[in-house]
Design a protein around this motif. Structure first.
Motif, PDB file in Angstrom:
ATOM      1  N   PHE A  30      28.588 -40.543  -8.902  1.00 52.65           N
ATOM      2  CA  PHE A  30      28.533 -39.173  -9.411  1.00 52.65           C
ATOM      3  C   PHE A  30      27.595 -39.080 -10.615  1.00 52.65           C
ATOM      4  O   PHE A  30      26.823 -38.122 -10.738  1.00 52.65           O
ATOM      5  CB  PHE A  30      29.931 -38.668  -9.774  1.00 52.65           C
ATOM      6  CG  PHE A  30      29.966 -37.195 -10.054  1.00 52.65           C
ATOM      7  CD1 PHE A  30      29.890 -36.280  -9.012  1.00 52.65           C
ATOM      8  CD2 PHE A  30      30.059 -36.712 -11.349  1.00 52.65           C
ATOM      9  CE1 PHE A  30      29.899 -34.905  -9.270  1.00 52.65           C
ATOM     10  CE2 PHE A  30      30.077 -35.349 -11.609  1.00 52.65           C
ATOM     11  CZ  PHE A  30      29.991 -34.447 -10.566  1.00 52.65           C
ATOM     12  N   PHE A  31      27.651 -40.068 -11.501  1.00 49.95           N
ATOM     13  CA  PHE A  31      26.739 -40.095 -12.646  1.00 49.95           C
ATOM     14  C   PHE A  31      25.291 -40.124 -12.159  1.00 49.95           C
ATOM     15  O   PHE A  31      24.439 -39.389 -12.675  1.00 49.95           O
ATOM     16  CB  PHE A  31      27.038 -41.306 -13.524  1.00 49.95           C
ATOM     17  CG  PHE A  31      26.036 -41.499 -14.626  1.00 49.95           C
ATOM     18  CD1 PHE A  31      25.949 -40.600 -15.677  1.00 49.95           C
ATOM     19  CD2 PHE A  31      25.164 -42.576 -14.595  1.00 49.95           C
ATOM     20  CE1 PHE A  31      25.008 -40.775 -16.693  1.00 49.95           C
ATOM     21  CE2 PHE A  31      24.227 -42.762 -15.597  1.00 49.95           C
ATOM     22  CZ  PHE A  31      24.146 -41.863 -16.650  1.00 49.95           C
ATOM     23  N   ARG A  32      24.991 -40.946 -11.165  1.00 43.85           N
ATOM     24  CA  ARG A  32      23.623 -41.021 -10.629  1.00 43.85           C
ATOM     25  C   ARG A  32      23.196 -39.690  -9.999  1.00 43.85           C
ATOM     26  O   ARG A  32      22.042 -39.276 -10.131  1.00 43.85           O
ATOM     27  CB  ARG A  32      23.521 -42.143  -9.594  1.00 43.85           C
ATOM     28  CG  ARG A  32      23.572 -43.522 -10.214  1.00 43.85           C
ATOM     29  CD  ARG A  32      23.527 -44.608  -9.168  1.00 43.85           C
ATOM     30  NE  ARG A  32      23.518 -45.929  -9.785  1.00 43.85           N
ATOM     31  CZ  ARG A  32      23.863 -47.046  -9.156  1.00 43.85           C
ATOM     32  NH1 ARG A  32      24.239 -46.999  -7.873  1.00 43.85           N
ATOM     33  NH2 ARG A  32      23.827 -48.208  -9.784  1.00 43.85           N
ATOM     34  N   LEU A  33      24.126 -39.028  -9.328  1.00 44.55           N
ATOM     35  CA  LEU A  33      23.828 -37.721  -8.735  1.00 44.55           C
ATOM     36  C   LEU A  33      23.470 -36.706  -9.814  1.00 44.55           C
ATOM     37  O   LEU A  33      22.480 -35.976  -9.690  1.00 44.55           O
ATOM     38  CB  LEU A  33      25.039 -37.240  -7.925  1.00 44.55           C
ATOM     39  CG  LEU A  33      24.957 -35.839  -7.320  1.00 44.55           C
ATOM     40  CD1 LEU A  33      23.891 -35.781  -6.232  1.00 44.55           C
ATOM     41  CD2 LEU A  33      26.320 -35.429  -6.754  1.00 44.55           C
ATOM     42  N   ASN A  37      19.611 -34.914 -10.892  1.00 48.76           N
ATOM     43  CA  ASN A  37      19.472 -33.460 -10.831  1.00 48.76           C
ATOM     44  C   ASN A  37      19.700 -32.793 -12.188  1.00 48.76           C
ATOM     45  O   ASN A  37      19.884 -31.582 -12.251  1.00 48.76           O
ATOM     46  CB  ASN A  37      20.460 -32.897  -9.798  1.00 48.76           C
ATOM     47  CG  ASN A  37      20.158 -33.363  -8.403  1.00 48.76           C
ATOM     48  OD1 ASN A  37      19.335 -32.781  -7.707  1.00 48.76           O
ATOM     49  ND2 ASN A  37      20.805 -34.444  -7.983  1.00 48.76           N
ATOM     50  N   ARG A  38      19.666 -33.593 -13.248  1.00 51.04           N
ATOM     51  CA  ARG A  38      20.045 -33.103 -14.579  1.00 51.04           C
ATOM     52  C   ARG A  38      19.218 -31.900 -15.019  1.00 51.04           C
ATOM     53  O   ARG A  38      19.738 -30.952 -15.594  1.00 51.04           O
ATOM     54  CB  ARG A  38      19.960 -34.228 -15.612  1.00 51.04           C
ATOM     55  CG  ARG A  38      20.551 -33.845 -16.961  1.00 51.04           C
ATOM     56  CD  ARG A  38      20.690 -35.053 -17.869  1.00 51.04           C
ATOM     57  NE  ARG A  38      21.671 -36.003 -17.395  1.00 51.04           N
ATOM     58  CZ  ARG A  38      22.977 -35.919 -17.639  1.00 51.04           C
ATOM     59  NH1 ARG A  38      23.444 -34.903 -18.359  1.00 51.04           N
ATOM     60  NH2 ARG A  38      23.816 -36.814 -17.185  1.00 51.04           N
ATOM     61  N   ALA A  86      26.464 -41.235   1.652  1.00 47.37           N
ATOM     62  CA  ALA A  86      25.920 -40.983   0.316  1.00 47.37           C
ATOM     63  C   ALA A  86      26.515 -39.723  -0.295  1.00 47.37           C
ATOM     64  O   ALA A  86      26.699 -38.713   0.387  1.00 47.37           O
ATOM     65  CB  ALA A  86      24.399 -40.849   0.398  1.00 47.37           C
ATOM     66  N   LEU A  87      26.834 -39.801  -1.589  1.00 55.35           N
ATOM     67  CA  LEU A  87      27.321 -38.631  -2.325  1.00 55.35           C
ATOM     68  C   LEU A  87      26.123 -37.750  -2.644  1.00 55.35           C
ATOM     69  O   LEU A  87      25.213 -38.161  -3.366  1.00 55.35           O
ATOM     70  CB  LEU A  87      28.013 -39.075  -3.620  1.00 55.35           C
ATOM     71  CG  LEU A  87      28.551 -37.970  -4.524  1.00 55.35           C
ATOM     72  CD1 LEU A  87      29.651 -37.170  -3.835  1.00 55.35           C
ATOM     73  CD2 LEU A  87      29.071 -38.564  -5.836  1.00 55.35           C
ATOM     74  N   LEU A 109      24.134 -29.137  -5.023  1.00 53.34           N
ATOM     75  CA  LEU A 109      23.671 -30.102  -4.038  1.00 53.34           C
ATOM     76  C   LEU A 109      22.430 -30.791  -4.578  1.00 53.34           C
ATOM     77  O   LEU A 109      21.587 -30.160  -5.233  1.00 53.34           O
ATOM     78  CB  LEU A 109      23.341 -29.390  -2.713  1.00 53.34           C
ATOM     79  CG  LEU A 109      23.185 -30.258  -1.472  1.00 53.34           C
ATOM     80  CD1 LEU A 109      24.525 -30.881  -1.080  1.00 53.34           C
ATOM     81  CD2 LEU A 109      22.660 -29.426  -0.304  1.00 53.34           C
ATOM     82  N   ASP A 110      22.328 -32.076  -4.295  1.00 56.33           N
ATOM     83  CA  ASP A 110      21.161 -32.853  -4.672  1.00 56.33           C
ATOM     84  C   ASP A 110      19.894 -32.178  -4.158  1.00 56.33           C
ATOM     85  O   ASP A 110      19.831 -31.740  -3.005  1.00 56.33           O
ATOM     86  CB  ASP A 110      21.298 -34.256  -4.066  1.00 56.33           C
ATOM     87  CG  ASP A 110      20.070 -35.101  -4.260  1.00 56.33           C
ATOM     88  OD1 ASP A 110      19.640 -35.268  -5.413  1.00 56.33           O
ATOM     89  OD2 ASP A 110      19.537 -35.586  -3.246  1.00 56.33           O
ATOM     90  N   ALA A 111      18.888 -32.079  -5.002  1.00 55.80           N
ATOM     91  CA  ALA A 111      17.651 -31.359  -4.652  1.00 55.80           C
ATOM     92  C   ALA A 111      17.005 -31.885  -3.383  1.00 55.80           C
ATOM     93  O   ALA A 111      16.488 -31.116  -2.576  1.00 55.80           O
ATOM     94  CB  ALA A 111      16.674 -31.426  -5.819  1.00 55.80           C
TER      95      ALA A 111
END
Length: 197
Positions: A30-33, A37-38, A86-87, A109-111
């Motif tokens: 979750f941190f990486r996600l 996308n920060r 994958a999250l 959602l991840d870009a």
């Protein structure tokens, strides 16, 4: 007052994605996600961006979400791509009002995974659970007026614009912004008294 079984681990399988409850063990992914996308998230999720600033703080953030879920105040789920697990996103039901019952959704959602129908599928899975399994009467979403993609998505899911609320949120950049309130009610609760035929 209606009680919701949010203390349980929930899992919903779709065609291309799986939704399931987030835990402390999901902290690294979750941190990486969020990190990936920060820049996008800073506008609409400034508090999350501040609190999910390291793996350690992410574990604490997820633990608090789980406690809130156990109290029946929210429901926090990860969106996982079915092909590889994958999250790729986040979906939450918040501000639960058990008396109506109703709630507000928040999601991202991840870009790199946008435009593939994943969020549409995730939202539909959760809406089906809220309306048809738990008997919710209303679900609300607050969307920044400039977020056309999210407004189109909600429109496709049967949400209706209920109004524009001025200066309704402050972005991560410190700017006050307006929100479009989008609502969807359970079909059985639609008031037809004022509908002319």
């Amino acid at each position: 007052m209606m009680e919701f079984p949010f203390h349980q681990d929930l899992r919903f399988d779709g065609h291309n994605i799986t939704l399931h409850s987030l835990h402390r063990v999901d902290a690294i992914s979750f941190f990486r996600l969020v990190q990936a996308n920060r820049q996008d998230l800073l506008h609409s999720f400034p508090i999350m961006c501040e609190e999910v600033s390291s793996v350690f703080r992410t574990r604490s953030w997820l633990s608090e979400r789980r406690r809130s879920q156990a109290r029946g105040q929210s429901l926090v789920m990860g969106i996982h791509r079915k092909e590889d697990g994958a999250l790729i996103g986040y979906l939450a039901a918040m501000h639960l009002d058990h008396r109506v019952p109703k709630c507000e959704l928040a999601y991202f959602l991840d870009a790199a995974n946008r435009g593939k129908g994943y969020m549409l599928e995730a939202l539909q899975l959760l809406l089906d659970y809220l309306f048809y399994s738990l008997g919710f009467n209303k679900v609300l979403c607050r969307v920044a007026t400039e977020n056309r993609a999210s407004l189109r998505l909600l429109d496709a899911l049967g949400f209706v614009q209920e109004g524009v609320i001025r200066n309704d949120f402050r972005s991560g950049e410190g700017v006050l912004g307006d929100c479009v309130y989008m609502g969807r009610v359970h079909p059985r609760t639609v008031n037809t008294d004022n509908v002319s035929g």
